[in-house]
Design a protein around this motif. Structure first.
Motif, short mmCIF file in Angstrom:
data_model
loop_
_atom_site.label_atom_id
_atom_site.label_comp_id
_atom_site.label_asym_id
_atom_site.label_seq_id
_atom_site.Cartn_x
_atom_site.Cartn_y
_atom_site.Cartn_z
N ALA A 285 0.93 -1.16 -0.07
CA ALA A 285 0.15 0.05 0.00
C ALA A 285 0.74 1.25 0.11
N ALA A 286 2.24 1.21 0.14
CA ALA A 286 3.21 2.31 -0.02
C ALA A 286 3.20 2.70 -1.51
N GLY A 287 2.04 3.58 -1.91
CA GLY A 287 1.81 4.16 -3.41
C GLY A 287 3.24 4.52 -4.18
N PRO A 288 3.91 5.62 -3.46
CA PRO A 288 5.13 6.16 -4.08
C PRO A 288 6.07 5.23 -4.38
N GLU A 289 6.27 4.24 -3.54
CA GLU A 289 7.41 3.24 -3.82
C GLU A 289 7.15 2.32 -4.86
#
Length: 444
Positions: free
Chosen positions: A174-178
């Protein structure tokens, strides 16, 4: 089977997609009591062991490569997979070594590339599609094989398909930018490696559903600033089942019969990605779930925590997410509504029949597909339209899983057309208003 699918008419292909999805559901459904599975021995290829610091490499730099046969649960198939270890960036801006798999074109080189973002959704790095393609038999990694069938139309037309382990080396769910950084750097690495069968001047289309839509959307919005070299090659992005504002989604699935288990998954993934500790806010039950789920896959979580709520996991004084300041500041970094707009055409599909998967319409957020909020997706699409992006937006009166049967054929046709000269269609003028994409407000 792949060649047969490629020749089917659109309605028949939809039926075939349903068959594939039924197979996926059967694969993911519990077949009885859970059985202990011996942990796989980590493949050393997926770790960087060089003497040069990763920070000394540019994003997308190729660190290691190999070509292996595509392996379905340990059985080699006549497809060649080029795997690349490359330098990328994590959610905190630190250099990391990530991995991607390129399913090579059958003959010669190609100037057309599909960057397919997987919905493998897991907290275990060993569930990434690159592991499953090289023989892993873990249930959490089997999703990648079904997705390869979903992309077979492109393979049969001579495209190369790039499928990355988008969640990075520590599976930061869920860590979108990564997800976005890894996706963009995987494209860079695939273009730089001469062993992929990809021409240096190739054009690239992005596509992904659910967890894959997280990567697709974030790659689209980050490309102009983080990877302008890749952005210049992108022809379009097709996505479905879109996560726009995670704080709102957690509220929407709170108490769901099927999707509630993504609440602790997201807490773990976001905590891991940003180096924060949310355990002081959890009660005994919350800590039990937190510890149990450290390497959980979506295949283990769906339907396993019916009725679970944030309140059931936290101490009384933290019964509302807004009462945890570090959570508020972190989750707001994942709100696509606060980010820039992409510069490429977008096809966006979203279901609204969440009741089919045990999630009722929310009193303020409205309907969704069971896990994603339709009103948030509409507002994001309208926001992109206002910034001049050509958006084709669709809504389906189905749930998250069942919407794929309608979304996938449209997405494949739309994205394939972007490699031609036809202008991208848009229905911006008819997209209904949605929800305000306001950040989560903290409480004193």
């Amino acid at each position: 089977m792949l060649s047969t699918l490629s020749r089917l008419s659109l309605p028949t292909r939809r039926t075939s997609v349903l068959a594939v999805l039924a197979a996926l559901v059967a694969l993911l459904a519990p077949a009885g009591p859970a059985r202990a599975v011996a942990p796989a021995t980590p493949d050393p290829f997926f770790s960087y062991t060089g003497s040069t610091p990763l920070a000394d490499y540019a994003p997308g730099a190729v660190l290691n490569t190999r070509t292996v046969p595509y392996s379905l649960a340990g059985v080699p198939l006549p497809l060649a997979v080029r795997q690349i270890l490359f330098r990328s960036t994590d959610a905190q801006g630190r250099p990391v070594a990530a991995v991607t798999s390129v399913i090579k074109p059958a003959f010669g080189t190609t100037s057309k590339v599909i960057s397919y973002q997987s919905f493998y959704d897991s907290l275990d790095p060993e569930h990434g599609p690159s592991r499953s393609f090289t023989g892993s038999t873990q249930l959490g990694g089997m999703i990648g094989h079904v997705e390869t069938v979903m992309m077979s139309a492109f393979l049969l037309q001579g495209y190369a398909v790039v499928i990355s382990d988008t969640q990075g080396p520590t599976a930061d769910f869920a860590a979108g930018p990564e997800y976005g950084y890894v996706t963009l750097d995987s494209v860079r690495a695939s273009l730089r490696d001469s062993g992929t069968g990809i021409a240096p001047t190739a054009k690239v289309g992005l596509v992904g559903y659910s967890g894959g839509a997280i990567a697709t959307n974030w790659a689209s919005v980050l490309a102009p600033s983080y990877a302008p070299d890749v952005n210049a090659r992108l022809v379009g992005a097709a996505e479905g089942g879109v996560l726009v504002r995670p704080a709102a989604n957690l509220d929407y699935v709170d108490g769901s019969q099927v999707w509630a288990g993504v609440i602790p998954m997201a807490v773990i993934g976001v905590s891991r990605a940003y180096g924060i500790d949310l355990t002081p806010y959890l009660n005994d039950y919350g800590l039990e779930v937190y510890r149990k789920m450290q390497k959980a896959s979506i295949t283990e979580v769906l339907g396993a925590y019916p009725g679970l709520t944030w309140k059931k996991m936290t101490k009384p004084e933290y019964a509302e997410p807004s009462s945890v300041p570090i959570f508020v500041s972190t989750v707001n970094q994942l709100n696509l509504g606060s980010g820039p707009s992409p510069t490429l055409p977008m096809f966006i599909g979203q279901g609204t029949g969440g009741e089919l998967e045990g999630t009722t319409a929310h009193p303020t957020l409205g309907k969704g597909d069971g896990v994603m909020v339709a009103g948030d997706v509409r507002t994001l699409a309208r926001q992109y339209c206002a910034d001049g992006v050509k958006v084709l937006h669709r809504e389906y009166a189905l749930s998250h899983f069942t919407s794929v049967a309608l979304w996938l054929p449209e997405a494949i046709a739309w994205l394939g057309a972007r490699f031609g000269s036809a202008p991208a269609p848009s229905n911006c003028a008819s997209i209904a208003p949605g929800n305000p994409l306001t950040p989560l407000a903290g409480t004193p």
